[in-house]
Design a protein around this motif. Structure first.
Motif, PDB file in Angstrom:
ATOM      1  N   VAL A  71      -6.685   7.312 -18.529  1.00 25.78           N
ATOM      2  CA  VAL A  71      -6.856   6.221 -17.567  1.00 25.78           C
ATOM      3  C   VAL A  71      -5.664   6.233 -16.610  1.00 25.78           C
ATOM      4  CG1 VAL A  71      -7.144   3.736 -17.266  1.00 25.78           C
ATOM      5  CG2 VAL A  71      -8.131   4.868 -19.264  1.00 25.78           C
ATOM      6  N   MET A  72      -5.912   6.652 -15.382  1.00 21.03           N
ATOM      7  CA  MET A  72      -4.810   6.944 -14.460  1.00 21.03           C
ATOM      8  C   MET A  72      -4.144   5.706 -13.874  1.00 21.03           C
ATOM      9  SD  MET A  72      -4.202  10.175 -14.372  1.00 21.03           S
ATOM     10  CE  MET A  72      -3.622  10.914 -12.863  1.00 21.03           C
ATOM     11  N   TYR A  73      -4.913   4.647 -13.655  1.00 20.18           N
ATOM     12  CA  TYR A  73      -4.298   3.504 -12.965  1.00 20.18           C
ATOM     13  C   TYR A  73      -3.161   2.904 -13.781  1.00 20.18           C
ATOM     14  CZ  TYR A  73      -6.520  -0.237 -15.763  1.00 20.18           C
ATOM     15  OH  TYR A  73      -6.895  -1.094 -16.764  1.00 20.18           O
ATOM     16  N   LYS A  74      -3.269   2.996 -15.099  1.00 18.89           N
ATOM     17  CA  LYS A  74      -2.206   2.451 -15.943  1.00 18.89           C
ATOM     18  C   LYS A  74      -0.904   3.234 -15.759  1.00 18.89           C
ATOM     19  CE  LYS A  74      -5.235   0.505 -19.517  1.00 18.89           C
ATOM     20  NZ  LYS A  74      -5.584   0.496 -20.956  1.00 18.89           N
ATOM     21  N   GLU A  75      -1.033   4.544 -15.633  1.00 14.39           N
ATOM     22  CA  GLU A  75       0.153   5.383 -15.409  1.00 14.39           C
ATOM     23  C   GLU A  75       0.740   5.126 -14.021  1.00 14.39           C
ATOM     24  OE1 GLU A  75       1.113   7.165 -18.193  1.00 14.39           O
ATOM     25  OE2 GLU A  75      -0.596   6.033 -18.952  1.00 14.39           O
ATOM     26  N   LEU A  76      -0.151   5.019 -13.038  1.00 13.88           N
ATOM     27  CA  LEU A  76       0.303   4.729 -11.676  1.00 13.88           C
ATOM     28  C   LEU A  76       0.962   3.361 -11.590  1.00 13.88           C
ATOM     29  CD1 LEU A  76      -2.766   6.181  -9.770  1.00 13.88           C
ATOM     30  CD2 LEU A  76      -0.414   7.015  -9.567  1.00 13.88           C
ATOM     31  N   ASP A  77       0.432   2.407 -12.354  1.00 14.78           N
ATOM     32  CA  ASP A  77       1.033   1.067 -12.391  1.00 14.78           C
ATOM     33  C   ASP A  77       2.474   1.139 -12.875  1.00 14.78           C
ATOM     34  OD1 ASP A  77      -1.270  -0.153 -11.475  1.00 14.78           O
ATOM     35  OD2 ASP A  77      -1.865  -0.975 -13.430  1.00 14.78           O
ATOM     36  N   LYS A  78       2.722   2.001 -13.862  1.00 15.30           N
ATOM     37  CA  LYS A  78       4.073   2.130 -14.410  1.00 15.30           C
ATOM     38  C   LYS A  78       5.053   2.619 -13.345  1.00 15.30           C
ATOM     39  CE  LYS A  78       2.399   3.288 -19.067  1.00 15.30           C
ATOM     40  NZ  LYS A  78       2.300   4.395 -20.057  1.00 15.30           N
TER      41      LYS A  78
ATOM     42  N   LYS B 205      13.613  12.419 -14.778  1.00 14.38           N
ATOM     43  CA  LYS B 205      13.873  11.906 -16.129  1.00 14.38           C
ATOM     44  C   LYS B 205      13.520  10.416 -16.222  1.00 14.38           C
ATOM     45  CE  LYS B 205      17.575  15.217 -17.097  1.00 14.38           C
ATOM     46  NZ  LYS B 205      19.059  15.413 -17.165  1.00 14.38           N
ATOM     47  N   THR B 206      13.830   9.673 -15.171  1.00 12.49           N
ATOM     48  CA  THR B 206      13.527   8.237 -15.157  1.00 12.49           C
ATOM     49  C   THR B 206      12.027   8.003 -15.275  1.00 12.49           C
ATOM     50  OG1 THR B 206      15.475   7.786 -13.779  1.00 12.49           O
ATOM     51  CG2 THR B 206      13.762   6.092 -13.834  1.00 12.49           C
ATOM     52  N   ILE B 207      11.256   8.764 -14.517  1.00 11.79           N
ATOM     53  CA  ILE B 207       9.800   8.613 -14.560  1.00 11.79           C
ATOM     54  C   ILE B 207       9.245   9.087 -15.896  1.00 11.79           C
ATOM     55  CG2 ILE B 207       7.630   9.454 -13.537  1.00 11.79           C
ATOM     56  CD1 ILE B 207       9.217   9.507 -10.827  1.00 11.79           C
TER      57      ILE B 207
ATOM     58  N   THR C   5       4.618   2.455 -10.071  1.00 10.06           N
ATOM     59  CA  THR C   5       4.694   1.417  -9.036  1.00 10.06           C
ATOM     60  C   THR C   5       5.682   0.338  -9.450  1.00 10.06           C
ATOM     61  OG1 THR C   5       2.371   1.830  -8.476  1.00 10.06           O
ATOM     62  CG2 THR C   5       3.353  -0.194  -7.631  1.00 10.06           C
ATOM     63  N   ASP C   6       5.617  -0.074 -10.710  1.00  6.54           N
ATOM     64  CA  ASP C   6       6.535  -1.097 -11.214  1.00  6.54           C
ATOM     65  C   ASP C   6       7.978  -0.608 -11.185  1.00  6.54           C
ATOM     66  OD1 ASP C   6       4.418  -2.801 -11.642  1.00  6.54           O
ATOM     67  OD2 ASP C   6       4.283  -2.417 -13.806  1.00  6.54           O
ATOM     68  N   MET C   7       8.173   0.675 -11.433  1.00  5.92           N
ATOM     69  CA  MET C   7       9.520   1.233 -11.395  1.00  5.92           C
ATOM     70  C   MET C   7      10.089   1.220  -9.981  1.00  5.92           C
ATOM     71  SD  MET C   7       8.857   4.393 -14.019  1.00  5.92           S
ATOM     72  CE  MET C   7      10.499   5.040 -14.160  1.00  5.92           C
TER      73      MET C   7
ATOM     74  N   ASN D 218       0.830  -1.212   0.000  1.00  9.84           N
ATOM     75  CA  ASN D 218       0.000   0.000   0.000  1.00  9.84           C
ATOM     76  C   ASN D 218       0.863   1.260   0.000  1.00  9.84           C
ATOM     77  OD1 ASN D 218      -2.274  -1.613   0.077  1.00  9.84           O
ATOM     78  ND2 ASN D 218      -2.699  -1.288   2.235  1.00  9.84           N
ATOM     79  N   ALA D 219       1.896   1.251   0.833  1.00 10.39           N
ATOM     80  CA  ALA D 219       2.789   2.419   0.918  1.00 10.39           C
ATOM     81  C   ALA D 219       3.491   2.663  -0.410  1.00 10.39           C
ATOM     82  CB  ALA D 219       3.805   2.202   2.043  1.00 10.39           C
ATOM     83  N   LYS D 220       3.847   1.584  -1.068  1.00  7.94           N
ATOM     84  CA  LYS D 220       4.502   1.701  -2.374  1.00  7.94           C
ATOM     85  C   LYS D 220       3.605   2.448  -3.362  1.00  7.94           C
ATOM     86  CE  LYS D 220       6.355  -2.087  -3.903  1.00  7.94           C
ATOM     87  NZ  LYS D 220       6.435  -3.434  -4.551  1.00  7.94           N
ATOM     88  N   ARG D 221       2.318   2.116  -3.359  1.00  2.00           N
ATOM     89  CA  ARG D 221       1.390   2.769  -4.285  1.00  2.00           C
ATOM     90  C   ARG D 221       1.198   4.249  -3.932  1.00  2.00           C
ATOM     91  NH1 ARG D 221      -0.599   1.088  -9.210  1.00  2.00           N
ATOM     92  NH2 ARG D 221      -2.577   2.101  -9.686  1.00  2.00           N
TER      93      ARG D 221
END
Length: 510
Positions: free
Chosen positions: A479-486, A465-467, A488-490, A432-435
């Motif tokens: 669609v925001m969750y897809k961007e947030l997923d990226k 720059k990385t983000i 989070t994965d990073m 949760n904290a990661k998100r």
């Protein structure tokens, strides 16, 4: 071939992560083999001479006073495993199962458990060949060890239960056959030696600690980006203040923030735009620092536990066999409750910085919800809602498991730790904290784009720059969750921290 030697004394968190996640092989040290064989000889003597020793020639728990004949010892050990395998809930992820198998093997390799060398080598062979027992996550009280989940770990060894092999879940016996591993017929003490320990809570918790250390680095990067986006005041990170209250985590956090924002034209000094910032910015060293100190404490406890003997009874080198309480998970239960609380606070303050970024009345000139056409676009409005819900969930999860206890085994085992629950809760809090931190990072990058002529600091510019390589500036709603997923994965991959730390001028200290 990537191989790590285990001897029961020198396993590290880093090695555990490599074996659990990167499938490094495990090899038993020669000295450990000798100790295991010596310990087994003591057990064999006890059985041969029918001495009354708990768990070897007696029943278990409340049945400790029931004597078991030499002829029935094998049946006793098999019955122990099949009767204790009564877990429930979702299956633990493969990386957790591998950590559990490794930690049990490492504890047994110390040579105080009375297991046969061949049985220990079977467990190691399963780990090396990728036969991963299916272990339900729930069912342990965390004292008398993690009995139920560890029994599930043993089932495939005796041709029972289920296991994952090459990505497929199948009967445990079939998995062992396909991997070319012989089944084990457990003899005296072996069933108990395999399941009476704290390895489930410690395996889950150790990986969480490993990830928490990295997440704390991310938290400083996110905070530094938000500090710049909000034209924050750097005076609050003056080392002279820290030395007047010299908690190491606070000192390290201030150094990190100043290093990350060094060279920025967005940060300000006291009195230039305002006299002081709100707590979510001004108190970053105190809040992040306290969590760092807490997690470093937990790391020390875990490093002790992963190289400890935690079963019962314990076979000492001089032949004494003592029934004690090393299986009790209280040291880990308290530690993992502390870990969960520390991670909850990181998410708490991150969400407050996020609120300041999206709130037009608090953001020092940024547009409401970080969008150009507010009203037509909602921008980052609901990202804060979602983050707030995770923070609130963390507050529920942070309630300590270790303060609870339910008597078991007819009150013979009348105080238990609930440490496995504490470890699982800490893992969920971390996710949760990661998100929440991913949301802050994404919002801070969006906010920086509204600061005309912005020049970021030496570390934050790399993070930005990385983000931006994967997440673009959001001009219109998407669609925001897809961007947030990226993002989070990073964080999960370690990409952001790795890139920032590649700059020799930036050193993030935990």
């Amino acid at each position: 071939m990537n191989t790590i030697l285990i001897d029961g004394n020198s396993l590290t968190l880093k090695a555990l992560a490599l074996i659990a996640r990167d499938n490094y092989k495990v090899e038993l040290a020669n000295e450990a083999k000798k100790k295991v064989e010596k310990s087994r000889a003591i057990v064999d003597d006890i059985v041969e001479n029918e001495k009354t020793i708990y768990g070897i020639t007696t029943g278990f728990g409340k049945f400790a006073n029931v004597s078991i004949s030499k002829e029935d010892c094998k049946t006793l050990q098999r019955n122990l495993i099949i009767s204790h395998a009564c877990g429930t809930g979702n299956n633990l992820p493969t990386e957790s199962v591998r950590a559990i198998m490794l930690l049990r093997a490492n504890a047994l390799s110390k040579g105080f458990s009375g297991i046969r060398l061949s049985t220990l080598e079977t467990l190691i062979e399963m780990l090396n060949k990728g036969v991963h027992p299916i272990i339900p996550e729930k069912g342990s009280l965390g004292a008398s060890g993690d009995l139920a989940p560890l029994a599930h770990m043993v089932l495939p060894m005796i041709g029972e239960g289920e296991a994952e092999y090459k990505g497929e879940v199948m009967p445990g016996k079939k998995a062992m056959e396909l991997a070319g591993i012989s089944l084990v017929e457990l003899v005296a003490k072996e069933g108990l030696a395999l399941i009476n320990g704290t390895q489930v809570m410690t395996g889950v918790g150790a990986l969480t600690v490993y990830d928490a250390i990295e997440l704390l680095k991310v938290s400083d990067i996110a905070a530094a980006l938000s500090l710049e986006a909000l034209t924050g005041i750097t005076d609050a990170f003056d080392n002279r203040l820290d030395m007047l209250r010299p908690h190491q985590g606070q000192i390290n956090t201030s150094k990190n923030i100043l290093s990350l924002v060094n060279g920025s034209n967005l940060t300000t000094r006291q009195g230039e735009l305002r006299v002081q910032d709100a707590y979510a910015l001004r108190c970053i060293p105190q809040v992040h620092g306290a969590s760092k100190d807490a997690i470093n404490y937990v790391k020390e406890r875990v490093e002790i536990e992963i190289n400890s003997v935690t079963d019962n009874p314990i076979v000492l080198e001089n032949g004494d066999v003592i029934s004690g309480g090393n299986f009790h998970g209280q040291p880990m239960a308290l530690s993992f409750d502390f870990l969960g609380i520390a991670l909850s606070e990181i998410a708490n303050i991150s969400e407050r910085r996020l609120e300041r970024l999206v709130n037009g009345q608090l953001s020092n000139g940024l547009p409401a919800f970080l969008t150009e056409q507010g009203g037509l676009n909602s921008g980052f409005m609901i990202t804060q809602y979602a983050a707030a819900s995770l923070v609130s969930e963390n507050k529920v999860l942070a309630h300590p498991a270790s303060v609870d206890s339910i008597p078991s085994s007819a009150n013979q085992e009348d105080h238990v730790s609930m440490g496995t629950i504490a470890a699982r809760k800490a893992r969920q809090i971390l996710e949760n904290a990661k998100r929440v931190l991913a949301t802050e990072l994404m919002a801070a990058c969006q906010a920086v784009d509204f600061r005309e002529g912005a020049k970021l600091g030496e570390g934050t510019s790399i993070a930005y720059k990385t983000i931006r390589e994967k997440v673009d500036y959001i001009k219109e709603d998407k669609v925001m969750y897809k961007e947030l997923d990226k993002v989070t994965d990073m964080i999960t991959s370690g990409e952001i921290v790795k890139n920032v730390e590649s700059d020799e001028k930036v050193n993030i200290i935990i």
